[in-house]
Design a protein around this motif. Structure first.
Motif, PDB file in Angstrom:
ATOM      1  N   CYS A 225       1.757  -1.119  -0.269  1.00 35.79           N
ATOM      2  CA  CYS A 225      -0.067  -0.100   0.375  1.00 35.79           C
ATOM      3  C   CYS A 225       1.056   1.340   0.320  1.00 35.79           C
ATOM      4  O   CYS A 225       1.729   0.948   0.691  1.00 35.79           O
ATOM      5  N   ASN A 226       0.169   2.361  -0.931  1.00 41.42           N
ATOM      6  CA  ASN A 226       1.607   3.467  -1.263  1.00 41.42           C
ATOM      7  C   ASN A 226      -0.032   4.658   0.030  1.00 41.42           C
ATOM      8  O   ASN A 226      -0.729   4.806  -0.719  1.00 41.42           O
ATOM      9  N   LEU A 227       0.050   4.924   1.053  1.00 42.53           N
ATOM     10  CA  LEU A 227      -0.699   5.607   2.290  1.00 42.53           C
ATOM     11  C   LEU A 227      -0.271   7.186   1.440  1.00 42.53           C
ATOM     12  O   LEU A 227      -1.165   7.975   2.630  1.00 42.53           O
ATOM     13  N   ASP A 228       0.206   7.411   1.014  1.00 47.52           N
ATOM     14  CA  ASP A 228       0.050   9.018   0.112  1.00 47.52           C
ATOM     15  C   ASP A 228      -0.903   9.511  -0.602  1.00 47.52           C
ATOM     16  O   ASP A 228      -1.358   9.937  -1.031  1.00 47.52           O
ATOM     17  N   ARG A 229      -1.406   7.607  -1.514  1.00 53.59           N
ATOM     18  CA  ARG A 229      -2.804   7.807  -2.080  1.00 53.59           C
ATOM     19  C   ARG A 229      -3.593   7.809  -0.941  1.00 53.59           C
ATOM     20  O   ARG A 229      -3.906   7.270  -0.391  1.00 53.59           O
ATOM     21  N   ALA A 230      -4.924   7.895  -1.423  1.00 54.84           N
ATOM     22  CA  ALA A 230      -6.591   6.898  -0.951  1.00 54.84           C
ATOM     23  C   ALA A 230      -6.401   5.426  -0.331  1.00 54.84           C
ATOM     24  O   ALA A 230      -5.894   5.183  -1.047  1.00 54.84           O
ATOM     25  N   SER A 232      -8.904   3.872  -1.226  1.00 49.69           N
ATOM     26  CA  SER A 232      -9.814   3.042  -1.763  1.00 49.69           C
ATOM     27  C   SER A 232      -8.506   2.100  -1.895  1.00 49.69           C
ATOM     28  O   SER A 232      -8.695   0.917  -2.952  1.00 49.69           O
ATOM     29  N   HIS A 233      -7.534   3.241  -2.746  1.00 50.05           N
ATOM     30  CA  HIS A 233      -5.993   2.354  -3.200  1.00 50.05           C
ATOM     31  C   HIS A 233      -5.827   0.860  -2.454  1.00 50.05           C
ATOM     32  O   HIS A 233      -4.859   0.186  -3.356  1.00 50.05           O
ATOM     33  N   CYS A 234      -5.725   1.170  -0.940  1.00 50.27           N
ATOM     34  CA  CYS A 234      -5.426  -0.119  -0.770  1.00 50.27           C
ATOM     35  C   CYS A 234      -6.182  -1.967  -0.900  1.00 50.27           C
ATOM     36  O   CYS A 234      -6.654  -1.574   0.326  1.00 50.27           O
ATOM     37  N   VAL A 235      -5.513  -2.275  -1.493  1.00 50.34           N
ATOM     38  CA  VAL A 235      -6.450  -3.348  -1.679  1.00 50.34           C
ATOM     39  C   VAL A 235      -5.563  -4.612  -1.607  1.00 50.34           C
ATOM     40  O   VAL A 235      -4.359  -4.876  -2.184  1.00 50.34           O
ATOM     41  N   PRO A 236      -6.683  -5.766  -1.508  1.00 50.80           N
ATOM     42  CA  PRO A 236      -5.166  -7.037  -1.319  1.00 50.80           C
ATOM     43  C   PRO A 236      -5.526  -7.785  -2.775  1.00 50.80           C
ATOM     44  O   PRO A 236      -6.099  -7.864  -4.025  1.00 50.80           O
ATOM     45  N   GLN A 237      -3.871  -8.839  -3.117  1.00 46.33           N
ATOM     46  CA  GLN A 237      -3.750  -9.177  -4.395  1.00 46.33           C
ATOM     47  C   GLN A 237      -3.556 -10.590  -3.982  1.00 46.33           C
ATOM     48  O   GLN A 237      -2.801 -10.928  -3.423  1.00 46.33           O
ATOM     49  N   TYR A 238      -4.698 -11.985  -4.340  1.00 50.06           N
ATOM     50  CA  TYR A 238      -4.308 -13.260  -4.217  1.00 50.06           C
ATOM     51  C   TYR A 238      -3.541 -13.612  -5.510  1.00 50.06           C
ATOM     52  O   TYR A 238      -3.743 -13.842  -6.688  1.00 50.06           O
ATOM     53  N   SER A 239      -2.997 -15.310  -4.670  1.00 50.59           N
ATOM     54  CA  SER A 239      -1.916 -15.490  -5.717  1.00 50.59           C
ATOM     55  C   SER A 239      -1.878 -16.841  -5.169  1.00 50.59           C
ATOM     56  O   SER A 239      -2.215 -17.349  -3.826  1.00 50.59           O
ATOM     57  N   PHE A 240      -1.940 -18.095  -5.558  1.00 51.74           N
ATOM     58  CA  PHE A 240      -2.163 -19.340  -5.263  1.00 51.74           C
ATOM     59  C   PHE A 240      -0.590 -20.007  -5.919  1.00 51.74           C
ATOM     60  O   PHE A 240      -0.233 -20.093  -6.150  1.00 51.74           O
ATOM     61  N   VAL A 287       0.436 -13.877   4.483  1.00 56.05           N
ATOM     62  CA  VAL A 287       0.337 -12.781   4.400  1.00 56.05           C
ATOM     63  C   VAL A 287       0.954 -11.869   4.314  1.00 56.05           C
ATOM     64  O   VAL A 287       1.198 -12.110   5.586  1.00 56.05           O
ATOM     65  N   PHE A 288       1.558 -11.558   3.782  1.00 55.36           N
ATOM     66  CA  PHE A 288       2.143 -10.050   3.490  1.00 55.36           C
ATOM     67  C   PHE A 288       2.165  -9.136   2.910  1.00 55.36           C
ATOM     68  O   PHE A 288       0.878  -8.641   2.472  1.00 55.36           O
ATOM     69  N   GLY A 289       2.949  -8.121   3.645  1.00 57.45           N
ATOM     70  CA  GLY A 289       3.094  -6.677   2.993  1.00 57.45           C
ATOM     71  C   GLY A 289       3.317  -5.814   3.797  1.00 57.45           C
ATOM     72  O   GLY A 289       4.095  -5.520   4.654  1.00 57.45           O
ATOM     73  N   LYS A 290       3.474  -4.907   2.705  1.00 62.38           N
ATOM     74  CA  LYS A 290       3.688  -3.379   2.828  1.00 62.38           C
ATOM     75  C   LYS A 290       3.376  -2.312   2.872  1.00 62.38           C
ATOM     76  O   LYS A 290       3.173  -2.130   1.539  1.00 62.38           O
ATOM     77  N   ALA A 291       3.466  -1.457   3.744  1.00 64.72           N
ATOM     78  CA  ALA A 291       3.026   0.547   3.483  1.00 64.72           C
ATOM     79  C   ALA A 291       4.154   0.990   3.852  1.00 64.72           C
ATOM     80  O   ALA A 291       4.919   1.073   4.085  1.00 64.72           O
TER      81      ALA A 291
END
Length: 344
Positions: A225-230, A232-240, A287-291
C-alpha cells in the motif's frame, strides 16, 4: 554519461523505491469458513451426507484450514487379540515365527507370540491391539465433489506505524454481493470467497489427483500500500501455489494425511472406536505486505546519499573512458597535460 550515471541512482531511489517514504510491515489476523455438502454411497457406510462438521478438521485453526477429501474408515474397533496386517515381517507359517512382546514403529499392536489366520489364505502373527486392525493398502476416492466446496477468508490487516487498518471485505462489498460472488482474477478479483477447485487449478494442479492423497496449498494475500494515495487504493492481491513436493522423482510418502478416532461406550461399558485416516488438502493463508508514507527523515537521508553518489559517478566515468574504451589514449591526452621536469 556522467549526468546519466548521476541521475539514474537518484531516480531509482526516489521514483521506483519511493525513498521519500517511511515504511512499515503488515500485522494480520485471519479467520476462515468452509461451506459445502456432498453425498457418498459405499458398501461400508451406505448412503451418507457429509457436511462441514465432518470434513473440516479441526473446526478452527490459526491461519490454516484442513478439508478432508478422502478417508479410510475402520469401524467398530475394540481392544483385543487379532491377526496383524500382512507384510514381510508379520506373515507366519508356525508359532515360532512370532516373537512375544515384539513391536515396531509400523505395528498395529504388541505381538502375543501366536500365529493365527488373518483370512482364508494368509496367517499372520497375533497382536493385542484395536481390532480389526486398519488396512490402508488401498486408497479409495471418496469426497470427489469437494472441489465445489467454498472457502471464505476474512483477513484484517494493520500498519501500526501509520495507524492504518483495513480488511479484505472491502467497503464497496455488500451482503448481497458476498452471498453470490466467487473469486475470479478477471471478473471478481476482490471477492473473498474461493472455490477449492479453482484455488488448486490456479496453482497449476489437478484437484481430483490431489484429493486422493492430499497436499498443502498456499493462499497468499499481498497488501502493498502507498498511503500517500487514497485508502481505497490499498487493496489485497491474491495468488496461489502448492507447497508440498510433487516431484515425480520423489514419490515416497506423498500427500498429506493423519489419523484420529471417535470413541464410544455401549450400555455394558464396552469401549469401541471408529478409526479415521483422513487425507485432504491443507490451505495455509499467508499474509504479507508493506506500506509506505511520506516522511522528512528518510527523504533527507536519501538526498544526502544521492549527493554522495555524484562524486562516485565522476570516478566511474574516468575509469571507463581512460581504461576501457578504444580511444582511451586520446581521452588521456585531453585529460592530462605532461610537462618536462624543470630540474632535468
Amino acid at each position: 554519461v556522467v549526468i546519466y550515471l548521476q541521475s539514474f541512482p537518484c531516480s531509482w531511489v526516489f521514483v521506483w523505491e519511493k525513498g521519500y517514504q517511511e515504511t512499515d510491515s503488515v500485522v494480520s489476523s485471519v479467520t476462515t469458513k468452509v461451506k459445502g455438502v456432498t453425498l457418498t454411497n459405499t458398501s461400508t457406510l451406505g448412503a451418507r451426507i457429509w457436511d462441514v462438521a465432518d470434513y473440516v478438521i479441526p473446526p478452527q485453526a490459526e491461519n490454516t484450514v484442513f478439508v478432508m477429501t478422502n478417508v479410510i474408515l475402520t469401524l467398530n474397533q475394540t481392544q483385543g487379540h487379532c491377526g496383524e496386517l500382512p507384510d514381510d515381517k508379520t506373515v507366519c507359517m508356525v508359532k515360532n515365527n512370532c516373537v512375544p512382546g515384539y513391536v515396531s514403529t509400523h505395528s498395529s499392536g504388541i505381538q502375543t507370540g501366536k500365529c493365527v489366520k488373518y483370512n482364508s489364505s494368509i496367517n499372520t502373527c497375533e497382536v493385542f491391539a484395536w481390532c480389526p486392525v486398519e488396512d490402508d493398502s488401498h486408497i479409495p476416492k471418496f469426497l470427489q465433489e469437494a472441489e465445489n466446496f467454498t472457502l471464505l477468508v476474512k483477513n484484517n490487516i494493520w500498519y501500526p506505524k501509520f495507524h492504518f487498518s483495513k480488511r479484505n471485505i472491502l467497503p464497496t462489498i455488500n451482503s448481497t454481493y458476498l452471498k453470490n460472488c466467487i473469486y475470479d482474477s478477471q471478473t471478481d478479483p476482490f471477492c473473498p470467497i474461493f472455490r477449492l477447485g479453482k484455488i488448486v487449478e490456479a496453482a497449476g494442479q489437478n484437484f481430483q489427483e490431489m484429493a486422493v492423497e492430499g497436499g498443502v496449498m498456499a493462499l497468499q494475500i499481498n497488501w502493498d500500500c502507498n498511503l500517500d494515495r487514497a485508502a481505497s487504493h490499498c487493496v489485497p492481491q491474491y495468488s496461489f501455489r502448492r507447497l508440498d513436493n510433487r516431484d515425480t522423482a520423489h514419490t515416497v510418502s506423498p500427500g498429506y494425511n493423519f489419523r484420529f478416532a471417535k470413541y464410544y461406550k455401549d450400555s455394558n461399558g464396552t469401549e469401541s472406536r471408529t478409526l479415521v485416516k483422513a487425507y485432504g488438502i491443507r490451505f495455509d493463508i499467508i499474509v504479507f505486505g508493506k506500506a509506505g508514507k511520506f516522511d522528512v527523515i528518510p527523504t533527507m537521508i536519501n538526498i544526502g546519499s544521492g549527493l554522495a553518489l555524484f562524486g562516485v559517478a565522476t570516478v566511474l566515468c574516468d575509469i571507463v573512458v581512460l581504461y576501457c574504451m578504444k580511444k582511451k589514449y586520446y581521452y588521456r591526452e585531453k585529460k592530462y597535460k605532461y610537462v618536462e621536469d624543470f630540474e632535468l
